[in-house]
Enzyme design. Structure first.
Site, PDB file in Angstrom:
ATOM      1  N   ASP A   1      -5.308   9.812  -2.753  1.00 32.71           N
ATOM      2  CA  ASP A   1      -5.332   8.415  -2.308  1.00 32.71           C
ATOM      3  C   ASP A   1      -6.651   7.736  -2.657  1.00 32.71           C
ATOM      4  O   ASP A   1      -7.180   6.941  -1.885  1.00 32.71           O
ATOM      5  CB  ASP A   1      -5.051   8.287  -0.808  1.00 32.71           C
ATOM      6  CG  ASP A   1      -4.627   6.857  -0.437  1.00 32.71           C
ATOM      7  OD1 ASP A   1      -4.184   6.121  -1.343  1.00 32.71           O
ATOM      8  OD2 ASP A   1      -4.758   6.476   0.743  1.00 32.71           O
TER       9      ASP A   1
ATOM     10  N   SER B   1      -8.214  -0.557   4.675  1.00 32.44           N
ATOM     11  CA  SER B   1      -7.964   0.556   3.768  1.00 32.44           C
ATOM     12  C   SER B   1      -8.802   0.396   2.508  1.00 32.44           C
ATOM     13  O   SER B   1      -8.842  -0.677   1.906  1.00 32.44           O
ATOM     14  CB  SER B   1      -6.485   0.612   3.385  1.00 32.44           C
ATOM     15  OG  SER B   1      -5.692   1.004   4.469  1.00 32.44           O
TER      16      SER B   1
ATOM     17  N   HIS C   1      -3.352   3.658  -2.772  1.00 35.60           N
ATOM     18  CA  HIS C   1      -2.241   2.859  -2.241  1.00 35.60           C
ATOM     19  C   HIS C   1      -2.594   1.378  -2.140  1.00 35.60           C
ATOM     20  O   HIS C   1      -1.702   0.533  -2.038  1.00 35.60           O
ATOM     21  CB  HIS C   1      -1.774   3.421  -0.890  1.00 35.60           C
ATOM     22  CG  HIS C   1      -2.613   3.025   0.279  1.00 35.60           C
ATOM     23  ND1 HIS C   1      -3.554   3.863   0.848  1.00 35.60           N
ATOM     24  CD2 HIS C   1      -2.651   1.892   1.023  1.00 35.60           C
ATOM     25  CE1 HIS C   1      -4.119   3.268   1.879  1.00 35.60           C
ATOM     26  NE2 HIS C   1      -3.598   2.062   1.999  1.00 35.60           N
TER      27      HIS C   1
END
Length: 302
Positions: free
Chosen positions: A75, A154, A45
């Site tokens: 992911d 992230s 992402h």
């Protein structure tokens, strides 16, 4: 300096140079150098649908990167730096983590000033939904931590006290709750496929399961402590055609014991597509053997 601070500061010193800031299109986040020839691991992402972007390291160097492959259903994404990268971080083994263990989250949201937070493993075996087109998959065995995370972290590293990367930080699930994709055998297979093929081919069986303990008599008979309870069988799926039913306890697949979701998921890669897969279940007090033939999971980037 107390021992806790010594551990956190030593992990930070080891990993901050090896965690980069990445920008791709409208997305941004962090990435971890994991090979000597400039491959970095991040979240799918973070890079989105971009094919390239810019990477910046803590020493001030920066330059372009190319997206080698992405897998939205885990992911995870692999990118390659177009400028010399620092020495790689050491990848650890998330399967060895225990609840209460110290972990350190390292990110690089701004390129020069790395972000370091510490906490403990507050939960293991969590599930995180991931989607690619119409395909939905649960990322199993997600690590839950109370180490503070921000969106810019992230793709960054979740490390143990020896600075080994045991997870890739992926989501903030609430105040004081962060989630990380574990680094384990399944992750390594995904990363290898991304480097080799740019995508991950998955086999589809059509089962929705949850971990379940075995009755004592069955434990003694099989030598297993747990299995997977079938919650749902997708209509028309290979599992449905093979005769599997909701309520079955899956004991083995491919003649390998199935004790958790990962032990089944690690079988669901390209090698399983179109090949007979023997499955043993416990049903109504008896062991039942069936043969399923997984098909390829279809859908965008599935």
């Amino acid at each position: 300096m107390d021992s806790y601070s010594q551990i956190v500061s030593s992990v930070a010193a080891e990993l901050l140079p090896k965690v980069a800031s990445v920008r791709a299109g409208r997305g941004s986040g962090s990435a971890v150098v994991f090979t000597r020839d400039g491959f970095l691991l991040t979240n799918a992402h973070v890079v989105g649908s971009a094919r390239s972007g810019t990477v910046a390291y803590a020493d001030g160097s920066s330059g372009p990167f190319t997206v080698i492959g992405r897998d939205p259903l885990s992911d995870l994404a692999v990118i390659r730096s177009g400028v010399p990268a620092p020495e790689p971080a050491e990848l650890g083994q998330a399967d060895e983590l225990v609840v209460g263990q110290l972990v350190v989250a390292v990110g690089n949201p701004l390129g020069l000033t790395g972000s370091v937070t510490a906490g403990v493993v507050s939960g293991l075996g969590r599930s995180l939904p991931a989607r690619s087109g119409s395909a939905v998959r649960l990322i199993e065995d997600v690590i839950q931590t109370d180490a503070a995370l921000s969106p810019g972290n992230s793709g960054g590293a979740l490390a143990d006290s020896r600075a080994r990367v045991v997870g890739v930080n992926t989501a903030v699930a609430g105040v004081g709750v962060g989630l990380a994709v574990p680094v384990n055998a399944t992750t390594r297979a995904i990363v290898a496929a991304l480097i080799r093929d740019g995508r991950v081919r998955r086999a589809f069986l059509g089962l929705v399961t949850s971990p379940a303990p075995l009755p004592e008599a069955l434990r003694r008979r099989t030598g297993q402590d747990g299995a997977l309870r079938v919650v749902e069988v997708i209509a028309g799926s290979p599992a449905g055609r093979a005769g599997l039913r909701a309520g079955d306890l899956v004991l083995s697949a491919g003649r390998n014991p199935v004790g958790d979701a990962q032990s089944l998921q690690r079988l669901m890669f390209a090698d399983a597509i179109g090949r007979p897969l023997p499955i043993t279940v416990y049903r109504n007090g008896a062991l039942v053997d069936v043969i399923a033939e997984p098909v390829e999971l279809s859908g965008p980037e599935a």
